[in-house]
Each structure stands twice: as structure tokens, then as C-alpha cells.
Motif scaffolding. Structure first.
Motif, PDB file in Angstrom:
ATOM      1  N   GLN A 141       0.871   0.540 -15.803  1.00 49.93           N
ATOM      2  CA  GLN A 141       2.123  -0.044 -16.270  1.00 49.93           C
ATOM      3  C   GLN A 141       3.315   0.387 -15.419  1.00 49.93           C
ATOM      4  O   GLN A 141       4.290  -0.356 -15.292  1.00 49.93           O
ATOM      5  N   GLN A 142       3.240   1.577 -14.837  1.00 53.03           N
ATOM      6  CA  GLN A 142       4.419   2.147 -14.180  1.00 53.03           C
ATOM      7  C   GLN A 142       4.427   2.061 -12.653  1.00 53.03           C
ATOM      8  O   GLN A 142       5.495   1.974 -12.045  1.00 53.03           O
ATOM      9  N   ALA A 143       3.266   2.108 -12.030  1.00 49.88           N
ATOM     10  CA  ALA A 143       3.233   2.143 -10.565  1.00 49.88           C
ATOM     11  C   ALA A 143       3.505   0.774  -9.968  1.00 49.88           C
ATOM     12  O   ALA A 143       3.064  -0.246 -10.510  1.00 49.88           O
ATOM     13  N   PRO A 144       4.240   0.693  -8.860  1.00 52.21           N
ATOM     14  CA  PRO A 144       4.480  -0.594  -8.217  1.00 52.21           C
ATOM     15  C   PRO A 144       3.183  -1.183  -7.666  1.00 52.21           C
ATOM     16  O   PRO A 144       2.393  -0.485  -7.036  1.00 52.21           O
ATOM     17  N   TYR A 145       2.971  -2.453  -7.952  1.00 50.67           N
ATOM     18  CA  TYR A 145       1.817  -3.195  -7.442  1.00 50.67           C
ATOM     19  C   TYR A 145       0.481  -2.585  -7.869  1.00 50.67           C
ATOM     20  O   TYR A 145      -0.519  -2.710  -7.151  1.00 50.67           O
ATOM     21  N   ALA A 146       0.447  -1.953  -9.027  1.00 49.14           N
ATOM     22  CA  ALA A 146      -0.769  -1.275  -9.465  1.00 49.14           C
ATOM     23  C   ALA A 146      -1.949  -2.236  -9.553  1.00 49.14           C
ATOM     24  O   ALA A 146      -3.052  -1.932  -9.075  1.00 49.14           O
ATOM     25  N   VAL A 147      -1.730  -3.389 -10.156  1.00 52.39           N
ATOM     26  CA  VAL A 147      -2.836  -4.339 -10.336  1.00 52.39           C
ATOM     27  C   VAL A 147      -3.235  -4.967  -9.004  1.00 52.39           C
ATOM     28  O   VAL A 147      -4.405  -5.245  -8.762  1.00 52.39           O
ATOM     29  N   SER A 148      -2.265  -5.149  -8.111  1.00 48.73           N
ATOM     30  CA  SER A 148      -2.593  -5.671  -6.784  1.00 48.73           C
ATOM     31  C   SER A 148      -3.420  -4.671  -5.986  1.00 48.73           C
ATOM     32  O   SER A 148      -4.338  -5.052  -5.253  1.00 48.73           O
ATOM     33  N   MET A 149      -3.104  -3.404  -6.113  1.00 49.17           N
ATOM     34  CA  MET A 149      -3.835  -2.382  -5.371  1.00 49.17           C
ATOM     35  C   MET A 149      -5.178  -2.059  -6.006  1.00 49.17           C
ATOM     36  O   MET A 149      -6.106  -1.622  -5.326  1.00 49.17           O
ATOM     37  N   TYR A 166      -1.472  23.306  -9.764  1.00 41.22           N
ATOM     38  CA  TYR A 166      -2.031  23.001  -8.452  1.00 41.22           C
ATOM     39  C   TYR A 166      -0.933  22.684  -7.432  1.00 41.22           C
ATOM     40  O   TYR A 166       0.146  22.206  -7.769  1.00 41.22           O
ATOM     41  N   LYS A 167      -1.261  22.962  -6.186  1.00 44.25           N
ATOM     42  CA  LYS A 167      -0.436  22.530  -5.065  1.00 44.25           C
ATOM     43  C   LYS A 167      -1.132  21.340  -4.406  1.00 44.25           C
ATOM     44  O   LYS A 167      -2.336  21.378  -4.161  1.00 44.25           O
ATOM     45  N   LEU A 168      -0.382  20.311  -4.147  1.00 48.51           N
ATOM     46  CA  LEU A 168      -0.936  19.076  -3.604  1.00 48.51           C
ATOM     47  C   LEU A 168      -0.917  19.091  -2.078  1.00 48.51           C
ATOM     48  O   LEU A 168       0.126  19.307  -1.462  1.00 48.51           O
ATOM     49  N   GLU A 169      -2.083  18.873  -1.474  1.00 48.10           N
ATOM     50  CA  GLU A 169      -2.177  18.622  -0.038  1.00 48.10           C
ATOM     51  C   GLU A 169      -2.520  17.144   0.152  1.00 48.10           C
ATOM     52  O   GLU A 169      -3.484  16.651  -0.430  1.00 48.10           O
ATOM     53  N   ILE A 170      -1.748  16.456   0.971  1.00 52.17           N
ATOM     54  CA  ILE A 170      -1.973  15.042   1.258  1.00 52.17           C
ATOM     55  C   ILE A 170      -2.486  14.925   2.694  1.00 52.17           C
ATOM     56  O   ILE A 170      -1.845  15.419   3.634  1.00 52.17           O
ATOM     57  N   HIS A 171      -3.638  14.308   2.853  1.00 53.92           N
ATOM     58  CA  HIS A 171      -4.226  14.098   4.168  1.00 53.92           C
ATOM     59  C   HIS A 171      -4.354  12.594   4.387  1.00 53.92           C
ATOM     60  O   HIS A 171      -5.361  11.979   4.018  1.00 53.92           O
ATOM     61  N   VAL A 189       0.833  -1.202   0.000  1.00 49.42           N
ATOM     62  CA  VAL A 189       0.000   0.000   0.000  1.00 49.42           C
ATOM     63  C   VAL A 189       0.867   1.250   0.000  1.00 49.42           C
ATOM     64  O   VAL A 189       0.675   2.175  -0.791  1.00 49.42           O
ATOM     65  N   THR A 190       1.838   1.274   0.897  1.00 52.55           N
ATOM     66  CA  THR A 190       2.714   2.443   1.000  1.00 52.55           C
ATOM     67  C   THR A 190       3.550   2.627  -0.250  1.00 52.55           C
ATOM     68  O   THR A 190       3.786   3.761  -0.699  1.00 52.55           O
ATOM     69  N   GLU A 191       4.006   1.543  -0.842  1.00 54.82           N
ATOM     70  CA  GLU A 191       4.799   1.670  -2.069  1.00 54.82           C
ATOM     71  C   GLU A 191       3.967   2.264  -3.197  1.00 54.82           C
ATOM     72  O   GLU A 191       4.434   3.135  -3.944  1.00 54.82           O
ATOM     73  N   PHE A 192       2.728   1.796  -3.305  1.00 52.15           N
ATOM     74  CA  PHE A 192       1.871   2.321  -4.369  1.00 52.15           C
ATOM     75  C   PHE A 192       1.512   3.778  -4.122  1.00 52.15           C
ATOM     76  O   PHE A 192       1.668   4.628  -5.008  1.00 52.15           O
ATOM     77  N   THR A 193       1.036   4.091  -2.917  1.00 46.71           N
ATOM     78  CA  THR A 193       0.626   5.468  -2.654  1.00 46.71           C
ATOM     79  C   THR A 193       1.816   6.424  -2.699  1.00 46.71           C
ATOM     80  O   THR A 193       1.685   7.567  -3.157  1.00 46.71           O
ATOM     81  N   GLY A 194       2.984   5.956  -2.255  1.00 47.56           N
ATOM     82  CA  GLY A 194       4.172   6.804  -2.332  1.00 47.56           C
ATOM     83  C   GLY A 194       4.516   7.158  -3.766  1.00 47.56           C
ATOM     84  O   GLY A 194       4.846   8.315  -4.079  1.00 47.56           O
TER      85      GLY A 194
END
Length: 258
Positions: free
Chosen positions: A208-216, A237-242, A184-189
Motif C-alpha cells: 500500500q505504501q511503496a511507490p510502484y509496489a504492484v508494478s515491481m 541490525y545494521k543494514l549493508e546494501i550491495h 525500479v530505483t524509486e521502489f528500491t530507494g
């Protein structure tokens, strides 16, 4: 009024409003990050169609589109007024962008009313839903969001409602937040790093590019609303992560304000 942001919400399980173990109060705090909207437009993972459809309901019903949950959940309603004028404006904007769109009378599914119940519990802001197209790619949903962007200058809060990670087959409903699947952390990161640097090409090609995309995301209907939010956001845009933690082992409860 100032331009409102585009937002992506991870709406969690339907039980979010009644489950004390889930992050609920954080939604109300999130709503203080922007001005009170005149209306809210939600693109939910739980309304799908072949082409975008906007709800024209004047008093949308609360749809309990799930089964097997506690009775208390089915007794909850979200009686916000509809926003047929915003729906018609959304249809107009989509058609101007060359995207076929139509209207229909429909209530609010749990991808809309569950997070809105926590964001705006008074249910006094008009709400309209627009459907997503799970047979279409992220680029299509980005174009949908881009077409709807002018609504942000008209007092409309644009919300993509899905889940940043969504693999129910890997879920463990007894798991603690500390038991989160490390993937989860690898994908969201990866996803958040590309969002922060505006790497749209990589994001649109995440499968194709994100780690574990199909698993997530064995299927990506819960991620497609984030691309609509990205399209609706400003180019700079400026990104806010909550981030509110990972629940049931595989559901990251992370929200993004753009």
C-alpha cells in the motif's frame, strides 16, 4: 563462533552462473563479509507450500526447475550435503513460536543452488531449505524469520533468496543496465530507506505504501524472503546494501546483509 548475519539475495535469472553479462563474482566477495557457516538455511521464492516445510534431505538433488535455457545450465549441479539436523531444529523453533511446520525430503531449487554456487562453489557446507507461503502476508514471513533467529547463534547462515524487484512481464532480456526502468530505483530507494530506519510497519505494508509496489511485484513471492531475513535479523541490525545494478530492465540485483 560469532553470530552470523541474516541475508537477502537477489538471485537473478537461472542463467546467472553462465551469463558473463550478469554480476557473478560479486557473490564470492559477498561471502567474505561473514564467518564461514556450519550450515546454510535458505528460504527460496521457488519452494511454496501452505505452511513452512523444511527439507530433511541428506543429499539434496539439484532441481532444474526451469525450461528453455541453454544445455550448459542443465549440466550444472550443486552437490552440497543436506542438513537434516538443522531442518529438525528449524521445525522445532517454528512450532515453539506457534507456527505449524513439517519436514519433507526435497532437493535444492534454483533459488537456492544458483546463488550458493556463486557464494560457495566448493559445495562443502550443508544446506537446508524452508518453504515460503505466497498466500500469507509479509508479517507471517517476518514471524517465520523471527522464530528461526536462534539458528544464527548455532552457526547457521539464514538466507532469503528472491528478487528485490521482479516483474518478468516488464523484462527486456536485451536491455543494458543503463536501460533500467526508473520505477525500479524509486521502489528500491523507498524500501531501503525503511529498512535503514527499521520502519517495520511501513515495510510490512509495502504493497500500500511503496511507490510502484504492484508494478515491481505483480505477485510478491520473490519479495517475501526479505521479510524472513528481517525477522531473523537483530532488532538493532545494521543494514549493508550491495547493489549490483539493474538487469533485463526490471530486475534489480541488490543484496542486503542484516
Amino acid at each position: 563462533m560469532p553470530r552470523l548475519p541474516a541475508v537477502f539475495l537477489s538471485h537473478g535469472a537461472p542463467t546467472l552462473p553462465i551469463d558473463p553479462s550478469m554480476p557473478r563474482v560479486e557473490f564470492a566477495a559477498l561471502a567474505t563479509r561473514w564467518s564461514r557457516p556450519h550450515a546454510i538455511l535458505v528460504l527460496s521464492a521457488h519452494w511454496t507450500s501452505t505452511e513452512p516445510v523444511a527439507s530433511l534431505a541428506t543429499a539434496p538433488e539439484t532441481i532444474h526447475d526451469f525450461y528453455g535455457f541453454p544445455r550448459a545450465l542443465y549440466e550444472l549441479t550443486y552437490d552440497a550435503p543436506g542438513a537434516p539436523d538443522v531442518a529438525q531444529r528449524a521445525i522445532e523453533l517454528l512450532r515453539q513460536a506457534g507456527i505449524a511446520a513439517s519436514g519433507a525430503v526435497r532437493g535444492l531449487d534454483h533459488g537456492a543452488w544458483v546463488p550458493l554456487l556463486l557464494l560457495y562453489p566448493a559445495a562443502d557446507i550443508p544446506v537446508v531449505q524452508v518453504s515460503i507461503q505466497p498466500h500469507r502476508d509479509p508479517a507471517h514471513h517476518y514471524r517465520v524469520g523471527r522464530a528461526l533467529r536462534p539458528l544464527r547463534d548455532e552457526g547457521v547462515l539464514i538466507v532469503g533468496s528472491g528478487q528485490i524487484t521482479h516483474n518478468l512481464r516488464a523484462a527486456d532480456f536485451s536491455a543494458r543496465p543503463e536501460d533500467a526502468d526508473p520505477r525500479v530505483t524509486e521502489f528500491t530507494g523507498w524500501f531501503e530507506a525503511r529498512m535503514a530506519t527499521h520502519d517495520l510497519g511501513a515495510l510490512l505494508d509495502y504493497r500500500q505504501q511503496a511507490p510502484y509496489a504492484v508494478s515491481m511485484h505483480p505477485s510478491d513471492e520473490h519479495l517475501l524472503p526479505v521479510f524472513a531475513a528481517l525477522g531473523a535479523a537483530d532488532d538493532d541490525y545494521k543494514l549493508e546494501i550491495h547493489a549490483q545494478g539493474t538487469y533485463q530492465r526490471s530486475l534489480a540485483m541488490t543484496h542486503y546483509v542484516l
